[in-house]
Design a protein around this motif. Structure first.
Motif, PDB file in Angstrom:
ATOM      1  N   PRO A 102      -7.258   4.249  -2.349  1.00 33.11           N
ATOM      2  CA  PRO A 102      -6.008   4.972  -2.116  1.00 33.11           C
ATOM      3  C   PRO A 102      -4.871   4.029  -1.732  1.00 33.11           C
ATOM      4  O   PRO A 102      -5.062   3.118  -0.931  1.00 33.11           O
ATOM      5  CB  PRO A 102      -6.355   5.891  -0.938  1.00 33.11           C
ATOM      6  CG  PRO A 102      -7.825   6.073  -1.012  1.00 33.11           C
ATOM      7  CD  PRO A 102      -8.373   4.776  -1.546  1.00 33.11           C
ATOM      8  N   THR A 130       0.863  -1.178   0.000  1.00 33.41           N
ATOM      9  CA  THR A 130       0.000   0.000   0.000  1.00 33.41           C
ATOM     10  C   THR A 130       0.899   1.227   0.000  1.00 33.41           C
ATOM     11  O   THR A 130       1.596   1.481   0.971  1.00 33.41           O
ATOM     12  CB  THR A 130      -0.915  -0.002   1.243  1.00 33.41           C
ATOM     13  OG1 THR A 130      -1.627  -1.242   1.286  1.00 33.41           O
ATOM     14  CG2 THR A 130      -1.916   1.141   1.182  1.00 33.41           C
ATOM     15  N   LYS A 131       0.923   1.938  -1.113  1.00 33.74           N
ATOM     16  CA  LYS A 131       1.786   3.112  -1.245  1.00 33.74           C
ATOM     17  C   LYS A 131       1.018   4.263  -1.878  1.00 33.74           C
ATOM     18  O   LYS A 131       0.585   4.153  -3.032  1.00 33.74           O
ATOM     19  CB  LYS A 131       2.984   2.779  -2.166  1.00 33.74           C
ATOM     20  CG  LYS A 131       4.114   1.996  -1.500  1.00 33.74           C
ATOM     21  CD  LYS A 131       4.876   2.832  -0.489  1.00 33.74           C
ATOM     22  CE  LYS A 131       5.808   2.013   0.377  1.00 33.74           C
ATOM     23  NZ  LYS A 131       7.131   1.823  -0.217  1.00 33.74           N
ATOM     24  N   PRO A 132       0.825   5.356  -1.139  1.00 34.90           N
ATOM     25  CA  PRO A 132       0.226   6.516  -1.793  1.00 34.90           C
ATOM     26  C   PRO A 132       1.199   7.032  -2.867  1.00 34.90           C
ATOM     27  O   PRO A 132       2.409   6.798  -2.770  1.00 34.90           O
ATOM     28  CB  PRO A 132       0.055   7.515  -0.662  1.00 34.90           C
ATOM     29  CG  PRO A 132       0.941   7.062   0.439  1.00 34.90           C
ATOM     30  CD  PRO A 132       1.182   5.601   0.260  1.00 34.90           C
ATOM     31  N   LYS A 181       8.109   4.041  -5.137  1.00 36.44           N
ATOM     32  CA  LYS A 181       9.515   3.896  -5.518  1.00 36.44           C
ATOM     33  C   LYS A 181       9.620   2.880  -6.653  1.00 36.44           C
ATOM     34  O   LYS A 181       8.802   1.961  -6.753  1.00 36.44           O
ATOM     35  CB  LYS A 181      10.344   3.394  -4.328  1.00 36.44           C
ATOM     36  CG  LYS A 181      10.608   4.503  -3.301  1.00 36.44           C
ATOM     37  CD  LYS A 181      11.554   4.050  -2.220  1.00 36.44           C
ATOM     38  CE  LYS A 181      10.893   3.039  -1.322  1.00 36.44           C
ATOM     39  NZ  LYS A 181      11.334   3.001   0.040  1.00 36.44           N
ATOM     40  N   ASN A 191       2.653   9.728  -3.799  1.00 39.41           N
ATOM     41  CA  ASN A 191       3.843  10.524  -3.470  1.00 39.41           C
ATOM     42  C   ASN A 191       5.017   9.695  -2.961  1.00 39.41           C
ATOM     43  O   ASN A 191       6.136  10.200  -2.889  1.00 39.41           O
ATOM     44  CB  ASN A 191       3.505  11.553  -2.386  1.00 39.41           C
ATOM     45  CG  ASN A 191       2.880  12.799  -2.978  1.00 39.41           C
ATOM     46  OD1 ASN A 191       2.939  12.997  -4.188  1.00 39.41           O
ATOM     47  ND2 ASN A 191       2.283  13.620  -2.141  1.00 39.41           N
ATOM     48  N   TYR A 192       4.768   8.466  -2.573  1.00 35.80           N
ATOM     49  CA  TYR A 192       5.838   7.648  -1.987  1.00 35.80           C
ATOM     50  C   TYR A 192       6.208   6.437  -2.838  1.00 35.80           C
ATOM     51  O   TYR A 192       6.967   5.575  -2.393  1.00 35.80           O
ATOM     52  CB  TYR A 192       5.445   7.223  -0.567  1.00 35.80           C
ATOM     53  CG  TYR A 192       5.504   8.405   0.375  1.00 35.80           C
ATOM     54  CD1 TYR A 192       6.683   8.743   1.022  1.00 35.80           C
ATOM     55  CD2 TYR A 192       4.392   9.225   0.550  1.00 35.80           C
ATOM     56  CE1 TYR A 192       6.755   9.855   1.848  1.00 35.80           C
ATOM     57  CE2 TYR A 192       4.453  10.341   1.368  1.00 35.80           C
ATOM     58  CZ  TYR A 192       5.634  10.652   2.015  1.00 35.80           C
ATOM     59  OH  TYR A 192       5.711  11.752   2.810  1.00 35.80           O
TER      60      TYR A 192
END
Ligand SMILES: NC(=O)c1ccc[n+]([C@@H]2O[C@H](COP(=O)([O-])OP(=O)(O)OC[C@H]3O[C@@H](n4cnc5c(N)ncnc54)[C@H](OP(=O)(O)O)[C@@H]3O)[C@@H](O)[C@H]2O)c1
Lengths: 76, 246
Positions: free
Chosen positions: B147, B93-95, B100, B97-98
């Motif tokens: 999200p 779970t990665k919004p 990679k 903006n984060y």
């Protein structure tokens, strides 16, 4: 780990909230800009910056920025 | 006994069989008469699944699907198959903006690239017999937005897309290809999500059936697609989501 640095990184996630509103005793879930997506961003920031995996329950269990900081510190 | 859903005399390879949906699929397939070839990374958990299978003639192969050599060996060691359940998967779970590059590398590697390469390997090695059936575990994430779920969702829509192309290119054999699209299922993947218990409980309430699926309930849909009962079904995406996308 330094609380002021943590507050700084915490504040950077937000777009509209004034930097002055972020203090050690700020009840972050009461901020207008707070949302479930912000919670995901906080968790991701802590993962990136501190290599600590927070869970939704940790966010739920914390009221102030200091409380969250203490959880992160205890898992370092 | 008349049963078009029987898997009697069918040999089925199942990835991600050491846990959750894969384990339940292996167990249910074996109950319906299939010979199962189960695979996963964790030897102990894979062996636990193995010990839970009904009947005999099953086998287990350890493989890490992010390692190309392991995929090659799996294809080599696999017997000729009547069914292939391409199910292993991971999530994060990665919004946005984060996100990679490394998050994308690891999710795409297991959820998309491994299914493509393993399918190709089985086809090239002639391990998928005439009239065989392949089922990919995609997800309703391929068509819904939550999200933090963008990378996972991209990997899952990609694998469903691949399934449709396979369905077209191998229809003349015929080999059938379909994908299953579960909503939330009570497995370790769900237990390990970052969401709080309260958030998950609230999420369940969004489901018209007011709960998440049990792994078996996904297995039964997979079994339909493996069995002769679905002989005219190919290139389809089957939702098993308790109505949440309604
Ligand atoms: N749970 C849900 O709510 C849900 C919903 C929709 C779709 N799905 C999909 O359903 C599938 C199964 O998920 P699950 O819920 O059963 O998850 P799970 O309990 O976490 O099991 C995941 C399985 O994938 C295997 N796996 C992961 N990485 C691997 C790798 N590099 N090489 C080989 N095997 C690997 C694991 O094997 P080891 O443990 O042996 O490493 C394990 O057997 C996944 O594709 C998932 O995306 C799940």
């Amino acid at each position: 780990m330094d609380i002021n640095e943590f507050i700084e990184k915490f504040a950077e996630i937000f777009e509209d909230t004034d930097r002055a509103e972020f203090q050690a005793d700020t009840k972050f879930k009461e901020l207008d800009e707070w949302s479930s997506i912000m919670a995901l961003n906080v968790i991701a920031m802590v993962d990136d910056e501190y290599d600590v995996l927070l869970k939704g329950d940790d966010i739920r269990g914390s009221e102030t920025i200091t409380q969250l900081f203490e959880i992160v510190k205890s898992r370092k | 006994m008349y049963n078009p859903y029987s898997l009697e005399n069918k040999t089925v390879l199942i990835t991600g069989a050491s846990s959750g949906i894969g384990r339940a699929t292996a167990m249910e397939c074996s109950k319906l008469g299939a010979k199962c070839v189960i695979t996963g990374r964790n030897a102990e958990r894979l062996n636990e699944t193995f010990s839970l299978l009904s009947g005999d003639g099953h086998s287990q192969i350890l493989a890490d699907l992010t390692i190309e050599k392991d995929i090659e060996t799996l294809g080599e060691q696999s017997p000729v198959l009547d069914g292939f359940v391409c199910n292993a998967g991971i999530t994060t779970t990665k919004p946005i903006n984060y996100i990679k590059q490394s998050d994308m590398d690891s999710l795409f590697s297991v959820n998309t690239f491994a299914p493509v390469i393993l399918t190709k390997t089985l086809l090239k090695k002639k391990k998928l017999s005439k009239d065989s059936s392949v089922v990919f575990t995609s997800s309703i994430a391929s068509e819904t937005q939550a999200p933090g779920n963008s990378i996972y969702a991209m990997t899952k829509s990609a694998v469903a897309t691949f399934s449709r192309f396979c369905a077209l290119e191998f229809a003349s054999r015929p080999i059938r290809f379909n994908s299953v699209h579960p909503g939330m299922v009570n497995t370790e993947m769900t237990d390990n999500l970052i969401f709080s218990k309260e958030e998950l409980e609230a999420d369940k309430q969004r489901y018209p059936l007011k709960r998440y699926a049990e792994p078996k309930e996904i297995a039964w849909a997979i079994i339909y697609l493996l069995s002769d009962a679905s002989a005219f079904v190919t290139g389809t995406a089957l939702k098993i989501d308790g109505g949440v996308t309604l």
